[in-house]
Enzyme design. Structure first.
Site, PDB file in Angstrom:
ATOM      1  N   THR A   1      14.257  -2.043  -0.240  1.00 25.21           N
ATOM      2  CA  THR A   1      14.450  -0.941   0.709  1.00 25.21           C
ATOM      3  C   THR A   1      15.891  -0.442   0.808  1.00 25.21           C
ATOM      4  O   THR A   1      16.809  -1.237   0.958  1.00 25.21           O
ATOM      5  CB  THR A   1      14.033  -1.423   2.119  1.00 25.21           C
ATOM      6  N   GLU A   2      16.046   0.905   0.759  1.00 17.31           N
ATOM      7  CA  GLU A   2      17.367   1.462   1.074  1.00 17.31           C
ATOM      8  C   GLU A   2      17.337   2.054   2.472  1.00 17.31           C
ATOM      9  O   GLU A   2      16.279   2.216   3.059  1.00 17.31           O
ATOM     10  CB  GLU A   2      17.815   2.487   0.020  1.00 17.31           C
TER      11      GLU A   2
ATOM     12  N   GLU B   1      31.820  -2.522  -7.200  1.00 22.86           N
ATOM     13  CA  GLU B   1      32.076  -1.162  -6.736  1.00 22.86           C
ATOM     14  C   GLU B   1      33.268  -1.177  -5.801  1.00 22.86           C
ATOM     15  O   GLU B   1      33.688  -2.233  -5.321  1.00 22.86           O
ATOM     16  CB  GLU B   1      30.863  -0.626  -5.957  1.00 22.86           C
TER      17      GLU B   1
ATOM     18  N   HIS C   1      41.295   2.147  12.737  1.00 20.51           N
ATOM     19  CA  HIS C   1      42.293   1.189  12.264  1.00 20.51           C
ATOM     20  C   HIS C   1      41.648  -0.093  11.768  1.00 20.51           C
ATOM     21  O   HIS C   1      42.209  -0.798  10.951  1.00 20.51           O
ATOM     22  CB  HIS C   1      43.257   0.845  13.391  1.00 20.51           C
TER      23      HIS C   1
ATOM     24  N   LYS D   1      -4.031  -3.281   7.130  1.00 21.54           N
ATOM     25  CA  LYS D   1      -4.707  -2.836   5.909  1.00 21.54           C
ATOM     26  C   LYS D   1      -5.311  -4.009   5.144  1.00 21.54           C
ATOM     27  O   LYS D   1      -5.662  -3.874   3.976  1.00 21.54           O
ATOM     28  CB  LYS D   1      -3.742  -2.043   5.032  1.00 21.54           C
TER      29      LYS D   1
ATOM     30  N   THR E   1       0.813  -1.219   0.000  1.00 24.84           N
ATOM     31  CA  THR E   1       0.000   0.000   0.000  1.00 24.84           C
ATOM     32  C   THR E   1       0.848   1.272   0.000  1.00 24.84           C
ATOM     33  O   THR E   1       0.328   2.373  -0.143  1.00 24.84           O
ATOM     34  CB  THR E   1      -0.943   0.030   1.229  1.00 24.84           C
TER      35      THR E   1
ATOM     36  N   ARG F   1       3.742   3.983  -1.568  1.00 27.06           N
ATOM     37  CA  ARG F   1       3.810   4.560  -2.912  1.00 27.06           C
ATOM     38  C   ARG F   1       4.597   3.658  -3.879  1.00 27.06           C
ATOM     39  O   ARG F   1       4.124   3.303  -4.956  1.00 27.06           O
ATOM     40  CB  ARG F   1       4.468   5.947  -2.831  1.00 27.06           C
ATOM     41  N   GLN F   2       5.832   3.279  -3.440  1.00 31.26           N
ATOM     42  CA  GLN F   2       6.671   2.438  -4.303  1.00 31.26           C
ATOM     43  C   GLN F   2       6.055   1.052  -4.490  1.00 31.26           C
ATOM     44  O   GLN F   2       6.065   0.495  -5.584  1.00 31.26           O
ATOM     45  CB  GLN F   2       8.075   2.284  -3.700  1.00 31.26           C
TER      46      GLN F   2
ATOM     47  N   TYR G   1      21.317  -1.005 -15.317  1.00 33.17           N
ATOM     48  CA  TYR G   1      20.471  -0.721 -16.492  1.00 33.17           C
ATOM     49  C   TYR G   1      21.345  -0.243 -17.644  1.00 33.17           C
ATOM     50  O   TYR G   1      21.119  -0.593 -18.803  1.00 33.17           O
ATOM     51  CB  TYR G   1      19.406   0.343 -16.178  1.00 33.17           C
TER      52      TYR G   1
END
Lengths: 361, 288
Positions: free
Chosen positions: B101-102, B213, B247, B47, B16, B18-19, B163
């Site tokens: 999730t971030e 990375e 260290h 909900k 529910t 937004r994302q 992407y």
């Protein structure tokens, strides 16, 4: 966010780790009334966030008679460019031995890693490099709330057993304070017992709110402004402004600038799903840096829509040249808008970066 | 395909939000295109009983599983509660959790992933774009129109950079078997090693692109264990040295954290390393 030594020591003390008697002062005279309680000699430690503080002149020893003068001296210094605003004045411990202890996060085992060395102090890193066995290391599953005895034995080796409670308490600090790193170097033994002579604590930036920390002090003003808008932002010292979406793509854009022998002014990741407003703020923020001659925008629309990005760039209406590369969702409309306003669009990341490097030269 | 296929139902946690709402629509649009089951149920505490784009919402994962057959969930629960959501999914018996999730606190991530592993549940992420097997299924937020079905696997710690690479591959006429974003956080569930094992056992996959990375040495661990031809690209060569973490960081990684030495170690393992994303298609073609 890194805590200062006195803040970290206050946390350690709350968790039952002994720390030296101390007082925090903000002016030289403030030390005088506390000297009797701190003993005949004291150690004055500048509360600045730099590595190698002692070697940079940030720590002084003084007799009580000399303490105010020493404090005045230390307040007048700059330690690796940072002014000294606070000094932690501590009793001088009669040290019999120095150890090294830290707890951090190990990416490979996805859990805590505890490091312990029989010889602590400022040269711990070179000692670790010269002799791989100098630092003992154990990893443990994050679901354990205590360090099991067998791992404790492995860590301590022949070191005194009364160090074990300190290790368990530091592990509690690490867990309950959302630490990325909890370090005691040196952890010292004296005739009176064990003490954390120095303290380092780095709190996970993603847990600051629940740790009751409102402002991340590690950030510059502009970086804090960026954080408010949801950007990841780092200032660098070149003249090519960079705006991308996603950390990897933005980093890759910076690498490409270096590949074409240019220098980036910043790293700015607008994050996922940026709208016109966010892009406009981003462009203005980067354009506001004094050395920026050209801005390269590299966006790959997934959740982010290219038309929104184009509107944001146009609305920012900034002076430095903006070179745009964008692809993905609503690319056509974005291109049309930018072309209408005379912006330079290039097909590929390589071409856009190359053009930006030429424009900045 | 790896991890799952079009016949498995998917649950969206925090459907529910937004994302969650937005991407449920996109995932199901993709499922319709490829004839898959897609998102069969959503979860949002308190909900239950609602619908989101025609998908029924339940209060808990267990309730959803009583009414629907599903093997995986996609987590859109915000930072502080996401660790709990991962554990809930694992406890309910799901085999796969994709955590988009971030900003999950790293201690939450450690505990949730450790617990999920005890329950035999694989966690992809957190802080990742998810999983896409072109023509088969999509769990997460990857823009599916950039991808095309083929035989090259892609594993990445990034989102948009993935992407970019997928777009380069597609434009060069090189299709992908599965694309997995494993996430950019210090602690993640499935690592390069785990995903490369899945690719090894996947008959469709003939070669793999590993996009890494700066930081850690998970890329090298993965490449060392790989039984497939691999091309790598590492972002962050120009990154200034990280603000030093005391260290401990230096001792743990033995000065191995930066991208340049990572690239060197990958080259020492005999693996082609692209110096920019646009070089990847040619390097892959040499291997196929």
């Amino acid at each position: 966010m890194k805590l200062l030594e006195y803040e970290a020591k206050s946390v350690f003390k709350d968790f039952g780790i002994p720390v030296p008697k101390s007082v925090l002062i903000r002016a030289p005279e403030e030390v005088a009334p506390h000297l009797a309680a701190l003993g005949d000699t004291v150690v004055l430690k500048a509360q600045v966030d730099v590595g190698g503080r002692g070697k940079a002149g940030g720590i002084l020893k003084a007799d009580d008679a000399d303490a105010v003068r020493a404090a005045r001296d230390l307040f007048s210094r700059e330690i690796k460019g940072l002014p000294v605003r606070e000094i932690l004045v501590e009793e001088r411990l009669p040290i019999t031995h120095e150890y090294y202890l830290s707890i951090a996060i190990d990416r490979s085992t996805k859990g805590p890693v505890i490091l312990f060395a029989d010889a602590g102090g400022v040269d711990i890193e070179s000692a670790a490099q010269e002799d791989a066995g100098a630092v003992r290391k154990v990893t443990l599953p994050p679901l354990l709330t205590e360090v099991p005895a067998f791992l404790m034995r492995e860590l301590l080796g022949d070191a005194p057993k009364d160090l074990a409670p300190v290790i368990n308490r530091l592990y509690r600090v690490f867990r309950e304070k959302d630490a990325m790193l909890a370090e005691i170097n040196p952890l010292v033994t004296t005739e009176k017992g064990v003490y954390a002579a120095d303290a380092k604590l780095i709190v996970d930036d993603n847990a600051l709110a629940r740790q009751g920390i409102a402002v991340n002090r590690d950030l510059t003003d502009r970086e804090q402004e960026a954080e408010k808008h949801g950007f990841a932002y780092v200032e660098l010292d070149g003249s090519i402004g960079v705006i991308g979406n996603g950390a990897g793509l933005t980093m890759s854009t910076l690498d490409l600038i270096e590949f074409y022998q240019g220098r980036a002014a910043n790293f700015l990741d607008v994050g996922g799903g940026a709208d016109q407003d966010r892009v406009q703020h981003a462009v203005r923020l980067v354009a506001g840096m004094p050395d920026v001659k050209v801005i390269v925008v590299n966006l790959l629309g997934g959740i982010t829509r290219c038309d929104e990005v184009a509107k944001g760039i146009i609305a920012a209406g900034v002076a430095p040249t903006v070179i745009v590369r964008m692809a993905g969702t609503n690319e056509e409309e974005g291109r049309r808008l930018l072309a209408e306003h005379g912006y330079r669009m290039l097909e590929s990341m390589d071409a856009a970066v190359k053009a930006a490097v030429e424009a900045a030269a | 395909m790896i991890y799952t296929d079009k016949n498995q139902g998917v649950i969206v946690q925090n459907i529910t939000g937004r994302q969650g709402t937005f991407h449920t629509a996109l995932m199901n649009e993709y499922a319709r295109e490829v004839g898959g089951r897609g998102v069969v149920a959503g979860v949002a505490p308190k909900k239950g009983g609602q619908e989101v784009h025609g998908v029924p919402v339940y209060n808990t994962v267990k309730e959803a599983l009583r009414e629907h057959d599903a093997a995986a969930s996609v987590v859109f629960v915000p930072g502080g509660a996401a660790g709990d959501a991962i554990m809930e999914a694992a406890h309910a018996g799901l085999e796969l959790v994709v955590a988009i999730t971030e900003h999950i606190p790293v201690h939450d991530a450690m505990r949730a992933i450790s617990y999920a592993e005890l329950e035999g549940c694989a966690v992809v992420g957190p802080n990742c774009p998810g999983l896409l097997s072109p023509g088969e299924c999509k769990l997460g937020i990857m823009p599916a129109h950039l991808a095309t079905r083929g035989s090259v696997g892609v594993i990445s710690r990034s989102g948009t950079l993935t992407y970019e690479v997928v777009d380069e591959l597609t434009r060069a006429g090189i299709g992908q078997s599965s694309i997995v974003g494993i996430g950019g956080d210090p602690v993640i569930g499935q690592t390069f090693v785990d995903v490369l094992e899945r690719f090894r056992d996947d008959p469709q996959t003939k070669a793999v692109v590993v996009i890494g990375e700066v930081g850690g040495n998970l890329e090298e661990e993965g490449v060392r264990s790989a039984d497939l031809p691999v091309v790598t690209y590492i972002a962050g060569i120009s990154a200034p040295p990280e603000k030093r973490m005391g260290h401990a960081g230096a001792i743990i990684e033995g000065g191995e954290g930066d991208a340049r030495s990572k690239v060197q170690r990958l080259k020492n393992l005999g693996v082609p390393v692209a110096s920019r994303p646009s070089e990847i298609p040619a390097l892959i073609r040499d291997l196929l």
